[in-house]
Scaffold this motif. Structure first.
Motif, PDB file in Angstrom:
ATOM      1  N   TYR A  80       0.968  -1.076  -0.068  1.00  0.00           N
ATOM      2  CA  TYR A  80       0.103  -0.121   0.121  1.00  0.00           C
ATOM      3  C   TYR A  80       1.079   1.253  -0.127  1.00  0.00           C
ATOM      4  N   ALA A  81       2.105   1.065   0.628  1.00  0.00           N
ATOM      5  CA  ALA A  81       3.026   2.487   0.987  1.00  0.00           C
ATOM      6  C   ALA A  81       3.668   2.598  -0.589  1.00  0.00           C
ATOM      7  N   GLN A  82       3.892   1.659  -1.272  1.00  0.00           N
ATOM      8  CA  GLN A  82       4.456   1.558  -2.645  1.00  0.00           C
ATOM      9  C   GLN A  82       3.452   2.197  -3.630  1.00  0.00           C
ATOM     10  N   HIS A  83       2.193   1.695  -3.391  1.00  0.00           N
ATOM     11  CA  HIS A  83       1.080   2.129  -4.371  1.00  0.00           C
ATOM     12  C   HIS A  83       0.609   3.500  -4.172  1.00  0.00           C
ATOM     13  N   ARG A  84       0.764   4.129  -2.918  1.00  0.00           N
ATOM     14  CA  ARG A  84       0.472   5.499  -2.673  1.00  0.00           C
ATOM     15  C   ARG A  84       1.584   6.279  -3.378  1.00  0.00           C
ATOM     16  N   SER A  85       2.803   5.814  -3.303  1.00  0.00           N
ATOM     17  CA  SER A  85       4.058   6.427  -3.844  1.00  0.00           C
ATOM     18  C   SER A  85       3.800   6.619  -5.291  1.00  0.00           C
ATOM     19  N   LEU A  86       3.214   5.401  -5.924  1.00  0.00           N
ATOM     20  CA  LEU A  86       3.082   5.463  -7.397  1.00  0.00           C
ATOM     21  C   LEU A  86       2.022   6.471  -7.733  1.00  0.00           C
ATOM     22  N   GLU A  87       0.983   6.584  -6.989  1.00  0.00           N
ATOM     23  CA  GLU A  87       0.114   7.375  -7.177  1.00  0.00           C
ATOM     24  C   GLU A  87       0.474   8.862  -7.198  1.00  0.00           C
ATOM     25  N   GLU A  88       1.090   9.272  -6.049  1.00  0.00           N
ATOM     26  CA  GLU A  88       1.585  10.514  -6.105  1.00  0.00           C
ATOM     27  C   GLU A  88       2.563  10.794  -6.973  1.00  0.00           C
ATOM     28  N   GLU A  89       3.381  10.030  -7.614  1.00  0.00           N
ATOM     29  CA  GLU A  89       4.355  10.194  -8.746  1.00  0.00           C
ATOM     30  C   GLU A  89       3.331  10.467  -9.924  1.00  0.00           C
ATOM     31  N   GLU A  90       2.334   9.694 -10.073  1.00  0.00           N
ATOM     32  CA  GLU A  90       1.463   9.649 -11.219  1.00  0.00           C
ATOM     33  C   GLU A  90       0.506  11.174 -11.425  1.00  0.00           C
ATOM     34  N   LYS A  91       0.137  11.761  -9.949  1.00  0.00           N
ATOM     35  CA  LYS A  91      -0.233  13.042  -9.911  1.00  0.00           C
ATOM     36  C   LYS A  91       0.708  14.208 -10.447  1.00  0.00           C
ATOM     37  N   CYS A  92       1.931  13.848  -9.819  1.00  0.00           N
ATOM     38  CA  CYS A  92       2.963  15.001 -10.425  1.00  0.00           C
ATOM     39  C   CYS A  92       3.149  14.857 -11.840  1.00  0.00           C
ATOM     40  N   ILE A  93       3.390  13.845 -12.269  1.00  0.00           N
ATOM     41  CA  ILE A  93       3.460  13.885 -13.556  1.00  0.00           C
ATOM     42  C   ILE A  93       2.390  14.512 -14.630  1.00  0.00           C
ATOM     43  N   LYS A  94       1.229  14.179 -14.251  1.00  0.00           N
ATOM     44  CA  LYS A  94       0.031  14.711 -14.751  1.00  0.00           C
ATOM     45  C   LYS A  94       0.056  16.192 -14.809  1.00  0.00           C
ATOM     46  N   LYS A  95       0.566  16.961 -13.518  1.00  0.00           N
ATOM     47  CA  LYS A  95       0.534  18.217 -13.572  1.00  0.00           C
ATOM     48  C   LYS A  95       1.310  18.834 -14.424  1.00  0.00           C
TER      49      LYS A  95
END
Length: 256
Positions: free
Chosen positions: A240-255
């Motif tokens: 779950y920690a890795q999953h959250r980290s990937l989601e945050e990276e995905e959000k940053c890339i989209k921004k």
């Protein structure tokens, strides 16, 4: 009328009898719960039900594929051999055909030592209903084998041949067992009881040892389960920690 029964013999009969087939043990196997049954009984129940569950309802279950790995209960096997030497299990064919000496019609089921006669059930009651005969010692015919010699039917068994492991009478000592080491039947019975007590003590020790080993095994299993639960929990946390980290990276890339 007194029916003579040796409590040691009765106890030994119970100890060497399978609770499923109610006969003496054949290839006795011991379960993880310490109860013992014939291998053929365990096998038959397992084949019928897919597994064998101890009938004493202690939650001990053995899968069909595992019944062949059940250890032999050597103490029970030794007791069966001891009981066999004491001729406890069955009558020989000659004894089974004995007729009542009183009516000469029915098959005899009792022996009266005082009367020196075989009786059917009906004659046993009618003959010994007489007050002067009520004190006679009447035993089941199966137990007569331990009183009279099988080769000399008029002679009582008084000795035990240590070499042949057989009960013998006075005539046997004079002829067939002349040069053999023989002791009185009372001494032999005392030795047999002592051997039985040793076997029972050995069973108690083995049962205690099995109990300790089972406790240790259960402890190891519980430790393994605890290790599994901790590992499973840690894996989930990291996932779950890795999953959250990937989601945050995905959000940053989209921004961007």
């Amino acid at each position: 009328m007194a029916a003579a029964r040796d409590p040691y013999i009765e106890e030994l009969r119970d100890l060497v009898s399978c609770s499923i087939c109610l006969d003496h043990y054949e290839d006795p196997r011991i379960l993880p719960c310490s109860h013992t049954f014939c291998f053929k009984c365990i096998q038959q129940c397992a084949l019928n039900n897919g597994s064998f569950q101890c009938p004493f309802r202690d939650d001990s279950t053995v899968n069909t594929r595992d019944i062949y790995q059940l250890p032999i209960n050597r103490a029970a096997k030794d007791m069966v051999e001891l009981a066999s030497k004491m001729s406890m299990f069955s009558l020989n064919p000659e004894q089974q055909q004995v007729k009542c000496d009183n009516c000469d019609q029915q098959r005899a089921v009792h022996w009266c030592e005082k009367c020196s006669s075989h009786y059917c059930d009906s004659c046993t009651k009618s003959v010994h209903s007489i007050k002067t005969l009520q004190s006679h010692s009447v035993v089941p015919l199966a137990e007569k084998a331990s009183v009279f010699c099988t080769e000399h039917s008029d002679e009582k068994i008084k000795y035990w041949c240590a070499r042949c492991q057989l009960p013998v009478c006075r005539d046997c000592l004079l002829f067939k067992h002349k040069d053999h080491q023989c002791i009185s039947i009372q001494d032999a019975a005392t030795r047999a009881k002592t051997e039985l007590q040793v076997v029972l003590q050995d069973i108690d020790k083995r049962e205690q040892q099995l109990g300790l080993e089972l406790f240790e095994v259960n402890g190891i299993i519980e430790q393994q389960h605890a290790t599994y639960r901790r590992a499973h929990s840690e894996i989930k946390k990291r996932f779950y920690a890795q999953h959250r980290s990937l989601e945050e990276e995905e959000k940053c890339i989209k921004k961007k």
